[in-house]
Design a protein around this motif. Structure first.
Motif, mmCIF file in Angstrom:
data_model
loop_
_atom_site.group_PDB
_atom_site.id
_atom_site.type_symbol
_atom_site.label_atom_id
_atom_site.label_comp_id
_atom_site.label_asym_id
_atom_site.label_seq_id
_atom_site.Cartn_x
_atom_site.Cartn_y
_atom_site.Cartn_z
ATOM 1 N N THR A 64 0.850 -1.196 0.000
ATOM 2 C CA THR A 64 0.000 0.000 0.000
ATOM 3 C C THR A 64 0.886 1.247 0.000
ATOM 4 O OG1 THR A 64 -1.765 -1.158 1.177
ATOM 5 C CG2 THR A 64 -1.753 1.253 1.316
ATOM 6 N N ARG A 65 0.554 2.194 -0.878
ATOM 7 C CA ARG A 65 1.398 3.377 -1.051
ATOM 8 C C ARG A 65 0.676 4.643 -0.594
ATOM 9 N NH1 ARG A 65 6.718 2.216 -2.430
ATOM 10 N NH2 ARG A 65 6.814 4.456 -2.911
ATOM 11 N N ALA A 66 1.440 5.547 -0.025
ATOM 12 C CA ALA A 66 0.945 6.886 0.323
ATOM 13 C C ALA A 66 1.850 7.900 -0.351
ATOM 14 C CB ALA A 66 0.944 7.080 1.832
ATOM 15 N N GLU A 67 1.259 8.748 -1.172
ATOM 16 C CA GLU A 67 2.035 9.740 -1.913
ATOM 17 C C GLU A 67 1.658 11.143 -1.447
ATOM 18 O OE1 GLU A 67 1.255 9.069 -6.000
ATOM 19 O OE2 GLU A 67 2.324 7.138 -6.067
ATOM 20 N N ALA A 68 2.665 11.965 -1.231
ATOM 21 C CA ALA A 68 2.423 13.346 -0.817
ATOM 22 C C ALA A 68 1.803 14.133 -1.972
ATOM 23 C CB ALA A 68 3.724 13.991 -0.375
ATOM 24 N N ARG A 69 0.765 14.896 -1.685
ATOM 25 C CA ARG A 69 0.096 15.728 -2.667
ATOM 26 C C ARG A 69 0.635 17.157 -2.596
ATOM 27 N NH1 ARG A 69 -5.536 14.827 -3.928
ATOM 28 N NH2 ARG A 69 -5.887 16.937 -3.092
ATOM 29 N N PRO A 70 0.462 17.919 -3.656
ATOM 30 C CA PRO A 70 0.940 19.303 -3.640
ATOM 31 C C PRO A 70 0.320 20.148 -2.529
ATOM 32 C CG PRO A 70 0.452 18.606 -5.884
ATOM 33 C CD PRO A 70 -0.034 17.531 -4.992
ATOM 34 N N ASP A 71 -0.907 19.789 -2.096
ATOM 35 C CA ASP A 71 -1.567 20.582 -1.053
ATOM 36 C C ASP A 71 -1.133 20.177 0.357
ATOM 37 O OD1 ASP A 71 -2.801 18.138 -0.745
ATOM 38 O OD2 ASP A 71 -4.820 18.833 -1.259
ATOM 39 N N GLY A 72 -0.168 19.264 0.458
ATOM 40 C CA GLY A 72 0.330 18.848 1.759
ATOM 41 C C GLY A 72 -0.364 17.626 2.327
ATOM 42 N N ASN A 73 -1.469 17.214 1.725
ATOM 43 C CA ASN A 73 -2.162 16.018 2.173
ATOM 44 C C ASN A 73 -1.549 14.779 1.528
ATOM 45 O OD1 ASN A 73 -3.993 17.533 3.746
ATOM 46 N ND2 ASN A 73 -5.248 17.950 1.933
ATOM 47 N N TRP A 74 -2.153 13.610 1.789
ATOM 48 C CA TRP A 74 -1.629 12.350 1.271
ATOM 49 C C TRP A 74 -2.682 11.654 0.406
ATOM 50 C CZ3 TRP A 74 3.390 10.884 2.246
ATOM 51 C CH2 TRP A 74 4.052 11.557 3.277
ATOM 52 N N SER A 75 -2.226 10.901 -0.564
ATOM 53 C CA SER A 75 -3.101 10.055 -1.364
ATOM 54 C C SER A 75 -2.686 8.606 -1.106
ATOM 55 C CB SER A 75 -2.961 10.391 -2.852
ATOM 56 O OG SER A 75 -3.720 9.503 -3.648
ATOM 57 N N VAL A 76 -3.626 7.803 -0.572
ATOM 58 C CA VAL A 76 -3.306 6.435 -0.156
ATOM 59 C C VAL A 76 -4.044 5.448 -1.054
ATOM 60 C CG1 VAL A 76 -3.358 4.772 1.744
ATOM 61 C CG2 VAL A 76 -2.988 7.211 2.218
ATOM 62 N N SER A 77 -3.300 4.471 -1.574
ATOM 63 C CA SER A 77 -3.880 3.437 -2.429
ATOM 64 C C SER A 77 -3.324 2.074 -2.036
ATOM 65 C CB SER A 77 -3.570 3.699 -3.907
ATOM 66 O OG SER A 77 -4.175 4.898 -4.358
ATOM 67 N N GLY A 78 -4.210 1.088 -1.998
ATOM 68 C CA GLY A 78 -3.770 -0.266 -1.682
ATOM 69 C C GLY A 78 -4.929 -1.106 -1.206
ATOM 70 N N ARG A 79 -4.611 -2.345 -0.829
ATOM 71 C CA ARG A 79 -5.628 -3.278 -0.378
ATOM 72 C C ARG A 79 -5.144 -3.972 0.890
ATOM 73 N NH1 ARG A 79 -9.698 -6.807 -3.998
ATOM 74 N NH2 ARG A 79 -9.687 -4.818 -5.088
ATOM 75 N N GLY A 96 -13.646 -5.818 11.997
ATOM 76 C CA GLY A 96 -14.667 -4.801 12.193
ATOM 77 C C GLY A 96 -14.696 -3.695 11.177
ATOM 78 N N ALA A 97 -14.085 -3.892 10.012
ATOM 79 C CA ALA A 97 -13.991 -2.798 9.037
ATOM 80 C C ALA A 97 -15.350 -2.349 8.517
ATOM 81 C CB ALA A 97 -13.101 -3.217 7.867
ATOM 82 N N ALA A 98 -16.312 -3.268 8.414
ATOM 83 C CA ALA A 98 -17.592 -2.911 7.799
ATOM 84 C C ALA A 98 -18.344 -1.864 8.607
ATOM 85 C CB ALA A 98 -18.453 -4.166 7.624
ATOM 86 N N GLY A 99 -18.177 -1.869 9.931
ATOM 87 C CA GLY A 99 -18.900 -0.905 10.750
ATOM 88 C C GLY A 99 -18.035 0.192 11.307
ATOM 89 N N ALA A 100 -16.801 0.302 10.827
ATOM 90 C CA ALA A 100 -15.862 1.269 11.396
ATOM 91 C C ALA A 100 -16.011 2.651 10.770
ATOM 92 C CB ALA A 100 -14.433 0.781 11.214
ATOM 93 N N ASP A 101 -15.759 3.656 11.573
ATOM 94 C CA ASP A 101 -15.728 5.037 11.094
ATOM 95 C C ASP A 101 -14.307 5.479 10.750
ATOM 96 O OD1 ASP A 101 -18.621 5.911 11.804
ATOM 97 O OD2 ASP A 101 -17.867 4.961 13.632
ATOM 98 N N LEU A 102 -13.318 4.826 11.359
ATOM 99 C CA LEU A 102 -11.909 5.134 11.142
ATOM 100 C C LEU A 102 -11.146 3.845 10.933
ATOM 101 C CD1 LEU A 102 -11.289 7.564 14.158
ATOM 102 C CD2 LEU A 102 -11.667 8.247 11.777
ATOM 103 N N VAL A 103 -10.139 3.878 10.090
ATOM 104 C CA VAL A 103 -9.224 2.754 9.953
ATOM 105 C C VAL A 103 -7.798 3.304 9.934
ATOM 106 C CG1 VAL A 103 -9.506 2.768 7.424
ATOM 107 C CG2 VAL A 103 -8.512 0.773 8.563
ATOM 108 N N THR A 104 -6.940 2.738 10.757
ATOM 109 C CA THR A 104 -5.529 3.101 10.738
ATOM 110 C C THR A 104 -4.821 2.188 9.749
ATOM 111 O OG1 THR A 104 -5.576 3.847 13.024
ATOM 112 C CG2 THR A 104 -3.423 3.333 12.096
ATOM 113 N N VAL A 105 -4.171 2.771 8.762
ATOM 114 C CA VAL A 105 -3.606 2.028 7.635
ATOM 115 C C VAL A 105 -2.091 2.193 7.607
ATOM 116 C CG1 VAL A 105 -3.534 1.832 5.109
ATOM 117 C CG2 VAL A 105 -5.709 2.299 6.285
ATOM 118 N N MET A 106 -1.383 1.079 7.494
ATOM 119 C CA MET A 106 0.061 1.134 7.271
ATOM 120 C C MET A 106 0.312 1.225 5.771
ATOM 121 S SD MET A 106 3.167 -1.434 8.410
ATOM 122 C CE MET A 106 3.063 -0.965 10.136
ATOM 123 N N ALA A 107 1.142 2.185 5.381
ATOM 124 C CA ALA A 107 1.431 2.398 3.959
ATOM 125 C C ALA A 107 2.894 2.793 3.795
ATOM 126 C CB ALA A 107 0.521 3.470 3.377
#
Length: 404
Positions: free
Chosen positions: A152-167, A173-184
């Protein structure tokens, strides 16, 4: 359970206040949570309603979120104090969720490493049970035991935020979660230690989706998720970039120890069922309790429980003291997983065909015991890690590790 033979024979002596609290938790689990397990196991709307009702009852009973910080609305128990209760609470897989202690790992992690915004925006909601969180590290092509292979990759965006892609998969409990902590991975290539980071991702973000449920030996609750260029705010990075392995290590040590405590509680439950069956069931040759082979099952199960508990509480003490507990956690994790499978297997054997059917909790407890030998790292990982650490110590002339 709290009034079982094994609980009475437990290794630790606690204050009368802690004992009274443990009895109250045991009564709640026994009379409220366990009778609802069939509904809770099935999932869906009925399970959501049942869990909501249980949580309300736990709040009314003064049992809500006992190990979570008091300033966030929890009970404020220190980890060693909660460890004395976690076995009783964990006798049912649904106990931690019903009593509000399930987010302990996420609350601890976000409180220690989250930005001001993350702490202010999510912590009180997690403790109150108003929002739910989960943790995603394992990937279809990169097991959780090999985080350096994270794709899973996280790329820095020009606006300072991140773009995260992966599986990710086997995310509880992912189906009912509001937040997920992701390693990338934010940089480098596979096996680079410095290019990994953890991100707090709101699951309502565009590009996030639950791909499918992944039943574990038929049990629900695990999921595969996908992130497709999910935009994550810059302040949702946990700790510093490249610090993921250190944070994950903290989480795993605490998480594995909590699992061990709960497995002890589940094994005690299976032990009680076995002893009650042996004491009340008559076979063709008289009471089962008089059969030497049944007595062998009882003895071996009690021995496994009594020898595992001190290992687990040794890990608890080291974690609470902020000391290196890797060896002790590894020993406890393997011992507790094996013990749970052994005790439930013996309980099923004493029950005979009845132990295989839907009239007892034994099939569910046995399934949990088998999964325990893979969850949070398979036995083989802990065996090689502990043995390697021990042998390196001898090579450096540090003496025997058997004395702690």
């Amino acid at each position: 359970m709290a009034n079982s033979a094994t609980a009475r024979l437990g290794s630790a002596q606690h204050t009368s206040g802690a004992g009274e609290l443990r009895e109250r938790i045991g009564t709640f689990i026994r009379t409220r949570v366990i009778p609802a397990e069939t509904v809770l196991d099935a999932g869906g709307g009925d399970a959501t309603g049942a869990l909501t009702e249980l949580r309300g009852a736990a709040r009314a009973a003064g049992l809500w979120a006992l190990p979570l910080p008091a300033d966030l609305g929890g009970g404020g128990l220190a980890f060693p104090e909660y460890a004395a209760l976690a076995e009783t609470e964990g006798a049912s897989d649904h106990g931690p969720a019903a009593l509000g202690s399930a987010p302990l790992l996420d609350v601890t992690m976000l409180r220690r490493h989250g930005s001001t915004r993350v702490r202010e925006e999510y912590l009180k909601g997690l403790v109150a049970g108003e929002i739910r969180s989960c943790y995603a590290m394992t990937e279809p092509g990169a097991p959780g035991t090999a985080p350096l292979l994270t794709a899973t990759r996280a790329e820095a965006r020009p606006d300072g935020n991140w773009s995260v892609s992966g599986r990710k998969w086997f995310t509880s409990g992912a189906a009912g979660a509001d937040l997920v902590t992701v390693m990338a991975r934010t940089g480098g290539t596979a096996r680079d230690r410095d290019g990994l980071a953890l991100f707090v991702v709101p699951t309502g973000s565009p590009g996030f989706r639950v791909v499918r449920e992944l039943p574990v030996l038929g049990a629900a609750g695990q999921y595969e998720i996908e992130l497709d260029r999910v935009v994550v705010p810059a302040d949702h990075l946990l700790g510093a970039e490249g610090y993921a392995l250190a944070i994950a290590g903290e989480r795993l040590a605490l998480g594995r120890t909590l699992r061990c405590l709960r497995w002890l509680g589940q094994a005690e439950r299976a032990f009680d069922l076995m002893c009650e069956r042996a004491a009340t069931r008559n076979g063709a040759r008289g009471p089962l309790a008089d059969h030497q082979l049944v007595q062998q099952h009882v003895f071996d199960a009690l021995l496994a429980l009594r020898t595992t508990r001190p290992l687990v509480h040794e890990a608890v003490a080291l974690i609470a003291a902020g000391r290196d507990a890797r060896t002790e956690v590894g020993l406890a994790k393997v011992a507790a997983a094996r013990m749970l499978q052994q005790v439930t297997d013996s309980a099923i054997q004493v029950h005979g065909a009845a132990g295989l059917g839907p009239d007892t909790a034994l099939p569910s407890l046995f399934r949990g015991g088998r999964a325990a030998r893979i969850l949070d790292g398979p036995d083989e990982l802990h065996i090689t890690s502990v043995a390697g650490r021990v042998l390196r110590g001898y090579g450096r002339g540090h003496g025997s590790p058997t004395r702690g």
